[in-house]
Design a protein around this motif. Structure first.
Motif, short mmCIF file in Angstrom:
data_model
loop_
_atom_site.label_atom_id
_atom_site.label_comp_id
_atom_site.label_asym_id
_atom_site.label_seq_id
_atom_site.Cartn_x
_atom_site.Cartn_y
_atom_site.Cartn_z
N ASP A 110 1.00 -1.49 0.07
CA ASP A 110 0.04 0.16 0.20
C ASP A 110 0.93 0.86 -0.29
O ASP A 110 1.44 1.46 0.62
CB ASP A 110 -0.85 -0.30 1.13
N PRO A 111 0.98 1.70 -1.83
CA PRO A 111 1.90 3.14 -1.41
C PRO A 111 1.38 4.53 -0.11
O PRO A 111 2.04 5.46 0.13
CB PRO A 111 1.93 3.02 -2.76
N LYS A 112 0.22 4.29 -0.17
CA LYS A 112 -0.75 5.65 0.52
C LYS A 112 -0.46 4.61 2.11
O LYS A 112 0.27 5.72 2.52
CB LYS A 112 -2.32 4.92 1.16
N LEU A 113 -0.11 3.59 2.51
CA LEU A 113 0.71 3.57 4.10
C LEU A 113 1.84 3.57 4.10
O LEU A 113 2.46 4.58 4.87
CB LEU A 113 0.26 2.24 3.99
N ILE A 114 2.92 3.65 2.96
CA ILE A 114 3.70 4.47 3.47
C ILE A 114 4.07 6.13 3.20
O ILE A 114 4.53 6.94 4.13
CB ILE A 114 4.82 3.48 1.66
N ARG A 115 3.46 6.98 2.75
CA ARG A 115 3.27 8.23 2.75
C ARG A 115 2.43 8.77 4.23
O ARG A 115 3.59 9.43 4.78
CB ARG A 115 1.65 8.10 1.05
N ALA A 116 1.73 7.79 4.87
CA ALA A 116 1.13 8.12 5.83
C ALA A 116 2.74 8.00 7.02
O ALA A 116 2.36 9.01 7.82
CB ALA A 116 -0.06 7.79 5.81
N LEU A 117 3.25 6.98 6.80
CA LEU A 117 4.41 6.99 7.49
C LEU A 117 5.27 8.03 7.67
O LEU A 117 6.06 8.13 8.45
CB LEU A 117 4.82 5.57 7.77
N SER A 118 5.45 8.25 6.06
CA SER A 118 6.70 9.24 5.67
C SER A 118 6.22 10.27 6.14
O SER A 118 7.02 10.96 7.33
CB SER A 118 6.52 9.14 4.09
N ASN A 119 5.23 10.73 6.38
CA ASN A 119 4.36 12.10 7.04
C ASN A 119 4.57 12.27 8.40
O ASN A 119 5.07 12.89 9.65
CB ASN A 119 2.89 12.46 6.55
N LEU A 120 4.45 10.82 8.37
CA LEU A 120 4.55 10.81 10.62
C LEU A 120 5.80 11.29 10.80
O LEU A 120 6.78 11.33 11.59
CB LEU A 120 4.01 9.57 10.91
N ALA A 121 6.97 9.96 10.40
CA ALA A 121 8.03 10.48 10.27
C ALA A 121 8.49 11.47 9.86
O ALA A 121 9.18 11.85 11.04
CB ALA A 121 8.49 9.51 9.80
N ASN A 122 7.85 12.71 9.08
CA ASN A 122 7.94 14.16 9.65
C ASN A 122 8.13 14.86 10.63
O ASN A 122 9.00 15.70 10.71
CB ASN A 122 7.58 14.23 8.11
N LEU A 123 6.88 14.52 11.15
CA LEU A 123 6.47 15.50 12.64
C LEU A 123 6.87 14.86 13.16
O LEU A 123 7.89 16.24 14.22
CB LEU A 123 5.39 14.89 12.49
N TYR A 124 7.39 13.72 13.55
CA TYR A 124 8.73 13.16 14.63
C TYR A 124 9.91 14.03 14.70
O TYR A 124 9.71 14.37 15.64
CB TYR A 124 8.33 11.70 14.77
N LEU A 125 10.25 14.20 13.67
CA LEU A 125 11.91 14.59 13.26
C LEU A 125 11.59 15.70 13.59
O LEU A 125 12.03 16.52 14.35
CB LEU A 125 12.24 14.27 11.80
N GLU A 126 10.53 16.52 13.31
CA GLU A 126 10.45 18.34 13.00
C GLU A 126 9.76 18.64 15.10
O GLU A 126 10.93 19.62 15.11
CB GLU A 126 8.78 18.54 12.61
N THR A 127 9.58 17.34 15.75
CA THR A 127 9.33 17.48 17.13
C THR A 127 10.15 17.39 17.78
O THR A 127 10.35 17.08 19.13
CB THR A 127 8.11 17.17 17.34
N GLY A 128 10.95 16.47 17.54
CA GLY A 128 12.63 16.31 17.99
C GLY A 128 12.34 15.29 18.58
O GLY A 128 12.93 14.34 19.44
N HIS A 129 11.03 14.22 18.50
CA HIS A 129 10.90 12.53 18.91
C HIS A 129 11.76 11.73 18.05
O HIS A 129 10.97 10.79 16.78
CB HIS A 129 10.00 12.61 18.58
N LEU A 130 13.13 11.68 17.97
CA LEU A 130 13.82 10.81 17.24
C LEU A 130 14.17 9.71 17.26
O LEU A 130 13.65 8.92 16.12
CB LEU A 130 15.20 11.31 17.45
N ASP A 131 13.72 8.95 18.29
CA ASP A 131 13.56 7.56 18.22
C ASP A 131 12.06 7.02 17.56
O ASP A 131 11.96 6.13 16.89
CB ASP A 131 13.16 6.46 20.14
N ALA A 132 11.18 7.47 17.76
CA ALA A 132 9.47 7.58 16.69
C ALA A 132 10.32 7.74 16.00
O ALA A 132 9.15 7.15 14.72
CB ALA A 132 8.42 8.21 17.73
N CYS A 133 10.39 9.21 14.79
CA CYS A 133 11.27 9.18 13.73
C CYS A 133 11.74 8.34 13.38
O CYS A 133 11.53 7.27 11.89
CB CYS A 133 11.80 10.61 13.30
N GLU A 134 12.89 7.21 13.96
CA GLU A 134 13.45 6.82 13.26
C GLU A 134 12.34 4.73 13.04
O GLU A 134 13.24 4.43 12.06
CB GLU A 134 14.56 6.14 13.73
N LEU A 135 11.36 4.41 14.33
CA LEU A 135 10.78 3.66 14.37
C LEU A 135 10.28 3.49 12.66
O LEU A 135 10.26 2.27 12.42
CB LEU A 135 10.15 3.86 15.26
#
Lengths: 205, 573
Positions: B431-456
């Protein structure tokens, strides 16, 4: 020929009116007005404890601002004052593309440049490191993001989001050096603050 | 007293020499600082476009900016800049000096008003001096104008003496300098670091300004305290004591030492030297003449050894030009002409500025975000809550992105997590849409400094794609790159240097793996992935540089620039 004659007449008349005394009078007037305006402008730009009351400032700014700005006489001599920054900082930009790819770029990292590059990029430093993360200049952040989006655009994979981070590390106070708290003064804990995000739209590119 | 101070005639040598130095500084700023960044600062599609400038910065204020009067194309801006440089050269050599001074002033006004975000005290000082120079007789000595005048009168140029004139412009420059120092002194005196003597210490630690650091002086007590108080003293003296003739040269010397010290240790191009050069207006013309004749004698004694003596024999026969007071009647018409140009230029620019402002208001970013948020919220409200449709997921994801752009991260993350879990529940093969949603979520974690969650998130995407699409090198390179980015961020936040290096090494490994994946593709499909490779290489450059691998970093950067060719022709250096 006729025009030249008329011009000479006009010049002679102007010279008659502007005798040395009247000329000096106008120059004196100009000097007084100039320094009054400059002195008030500088007074308005002093720190809060030394400048006039808020409403006086506002009124003076409204009446003097247009003249000063039109003539380009605005000035502020506050380099390293009233207090010097106690941290080093630079801007880091993360550009996310449609595919999810994240590109990092630093805006004006002066400590990594040689002297000539530093001189060439001084104005970029002023803009990015002094002003961009400053709340006063936040209105220009979208424009900078659009510029970066255009610069990094890939036809098959356009940028979708641009995030600005301020990476800063505090300068250790001189007392800590004295007590040898840190052996390596250049290494201090950095903080990363995300201060602006821009969602890129197709018309920005 | 007033008359004696402003109008008693004096030699114009100081202001004429200052004109030459000033012209050289204008050229230095134009050619070294502005030219390499011209399109970034002044291009039609520069860093700050004219719309933002009109609507957000200058708003309704009257400004003189020739760029608003020209057609909105870069070629016209380049032509203007070329003209500005030429007039600066004319001002330096003193050819059509007054006209050149007017052009330089209007040019500086335009450049400063077009990009007010890059200005420092040096630029303000330069603009003010260019305004004052218009009214000065600076072109009546040491200039081409004077040379031509002498030639017309049949006098040898080598026997010219500087004229005398009313020194009111020179005095205005002096008073302006003193006012600047007084302001700087008052600004500093209330600062706690200036009071406790640590200001120089902190200023010397700012890496942005470092030039040739002298840490033994600027970081050791009591040296930095002494330097801090010396700065305050020199500034106070330039505002007050410089007006007492017996102290003047000592005060100037103290201020020169201050500026030379700053220039040696800090990179503030032009600022220090412009101030030092302006001190020449404080020098007594008699002393200056003495110094100049001393220099001239040395020059001629050297020249005599090189040039045939008959040239100098001829010179002795020429008559000496008597000093003539230049006609200064032109003040009022000149001033009125200048005001007319400024007002007319400002009024003429208003329609263009208005057009730009309207464009900016239409695309107002915050307004656009608010509108989009409202739109998606309404759409989401119309879908029943228990309805698990695709429509709802799309609306939730879009709303989450808008919310994150408006800094409402917690709600955005909640929405995106919900979208991701629902998409996982759908259990489709890929599901490419799942990849996109996960990618967006990772971005938000990166921006908010939650690097563990981002890495996950990034790791999940990588594993997901690796198991389902093992041959998709493009996706793999993107995922590996993003994992590298995550580790680079970690390295910036680490307090322990060893862990920092470990994270940088991990980031480099990810970037290298990503590059290898793209290399495979490049061999198959040619230049299609050039830009992606350039981006990857520029990411790796940052890591290599932090690791101290400067040679490899340079190579990566060079290769990235080669691959990037034709993409960002006015991007950042």
């Amino acid at each position: 020929m006729k025009f030249n004659h008329q011009f000479e007449n006009l010049e002679a008349r102007v010279k008659n009116i502007l005798t040395p005394q009247s000329n000096q009078f106008f120059i004196s007037l100009f000097i007084i007005v100039y320094f009054t305006v400059v002195a008030i402008w500088l007074w308005l730009n002093l720190p809060v404890s030394l400048k006039p009351r808020e409403e006086v400032c506002k009124n003076l700014n409204i009446s003097l601002g247009p003249i000063v700005i039109l003539m380009g006489l605005q000035q502020n001599w506050n380099l390293f004052s009233p207090s010097v920054k106690t941290y080093n900082a630079y801007n880091l930009v993360a550009t996310t593309f449609q595919s999810g790819f994240v590109k990092l770029s630093e805006l004006s990292r002066m400590d990594k440049l040689n002297l000539l590059q530093k001189t060439q990029q001084e104005k970029l430093r002023k803009f990015f490191n002094d002003n961009l993360a400053n709340q006063k200049f936040s209105i220009v952040n979208p424009a900078v993001a659009r510029f970066l989006a255009r610069s990094y655009n890939k036809p098959t994979d356009p940028p979708t989001r641009i995030s600005f981070f301020l990476v800063s590390s505090p300068i250790l106070p001189p007392s800590s050096r004295l007590n040898k708290i840190s052996e390596d003064s250049s290494f201090t804990k950095s903080t990363i603050e995300n201060y602006f995000d821009y969602g890129v739209s197709p018309e920005d590119l | 007293m007033w008359h004696k101070f402003w109008f008693k005639e004096e030699s114009i040598a100081p202001i004429a020499i200052f004109r030459i130095l000033f012209g050289l500084f204008v050229l230095q700023v134009s050619l070294v600082e502005l030219l390499p960044n011209f399109l970034r600062f002044f291009g039609v599609k520069g860093l700050i476009d004219s719309s933002t400038l009109s609507a957000c910065w200058w708003q309704g204020l009257p400004i003189f900016d020739i760029f608003f009067l020209l057609p909105q194309k870069d070629i016209y801006r380049w032509a203007f800049f070329a003209l500005f440089v030429i007039t600066s050269i004319f001002l330096t050599i003193g050819f059509r000096t007054r006209l050149s001074a007017i052009c330089v002033y209007l040019g500086l006004l335009t450049l400063d008003n077009q990009c007010p975000f890059v200005l420092d005290g040096g630029d303000d000082f330069m603009r003010i001096l260019s305004f004052l120079l218009i009214f000065s007789p600076a072109g009546k000595a040491y200039s081409v104008d004077r040379f031509l005048q002498a030639k017309k009168e049949g006098i040898s140029p080598t026997s010219l003496k500087p004229l005398t004139a009313m020194p009111w412009v020179q005095r205005m420059i002096q008073v302006q300098i003193s006012l600047a120092y007084l302001h700087a002194f008052l600004d500093k005196i209330i600062g706690p670091q200036w009071q406790d003597g640590t200001a120089v210490y902190y200023a010397s630690q700012l890496v942005d300004f470092t030039k040739f650091p002298i840490h033994c002086l600027t970081t050791q007590s009591p040296f930095y305290q002494i330097l801090t108080y010396y700065t305050l003293f020199a500034e106070f003296a330039m505002a007050t004591l410089v007006w007492f003739r017996p102290l003047r040269y000592w005060v100037l010397l103290a201020a020169i030492f201050l500026h030379l010290g700053i220039d040696l240790t800090m990179n503030l191009p032009c600022f220090e030297w412009l101030f030092i050069s302006a001190y020449i207006t404080f020098v007594d013309p008699v002393d200056l003449e003495r110094l100049l004749s001393y220099c001239r004698n040395i020059f001629f004694s050297l020249s005599k050894k090189l040039v045939p003596t008959k040239y100098f024999a001829k010179q002795n026969q020429t008559k000496i030009l008597e000093p003539i007071v230049p006609n200064s009647y032109s003040f009022v018409p000149l001033f009125l002409l200048l005001i007319f140009i400024l007002i007319a230029g400002s009024i003429a620019a208003f329609p263009t500025r208005e057009r730009f402002a309207v464009k900016e208001f239409r695309r107002n970013y915050q307004l656009r975000l608010a509108k989009t948020e409202r739109l998606w919220s309404q759409q989401l409200d119309q879908i029943p809550a228990n309805n698990n449709t695709e429509e709802q997921l799309i609306a939730q994801e879009a709303l989450a992105i808008v919310l994150s752009l408006r800094k409402d991260y917690s709600q955005a993350i909640t929405l995106l997590r919900n979208v991701c879990s629902r998409r996982v529940e759908q259990n489709t093969s890929y599901d490419p849409k799942l990849i996109r949603a996960l990618s967006n979520l990772a971005n938000l974690y990166l921006e908010t400094g939650h690097l563990d969650a981002c890495e996950l998130c990034y790791q999940t995407i990588f594993n997901y794609e690796n198991t389902r699409l093992p041959d998709n090198y493009v996706r793999a390179s993107i995922d590996l790159n993003n994992l590298g980015v995550n580790y680079y961020f970690r390295s910036l936040l680490d307090t322990n240097k060893n862990i920092q290096i470990t994270n940088l090494l991990k980031a480099d490994t990810f970037f290298r793996q990503a590059l290898n994946k793209l290399h495979n593709l490049k061999n198959q499909s040619g230049s299609q992935f050039n830009f992606s490779m350039a981006d990857l290489l520029s990411n790796r450059y940052l890591v290599l540089r932090e690791l101290g691998c400067f040679k490899e970093a340079r190579n990566a950067r060079r290769e990235a620039a080669k691959l990037d060719y034709g993409r960002a022709n006015q991007g950042l250096p």
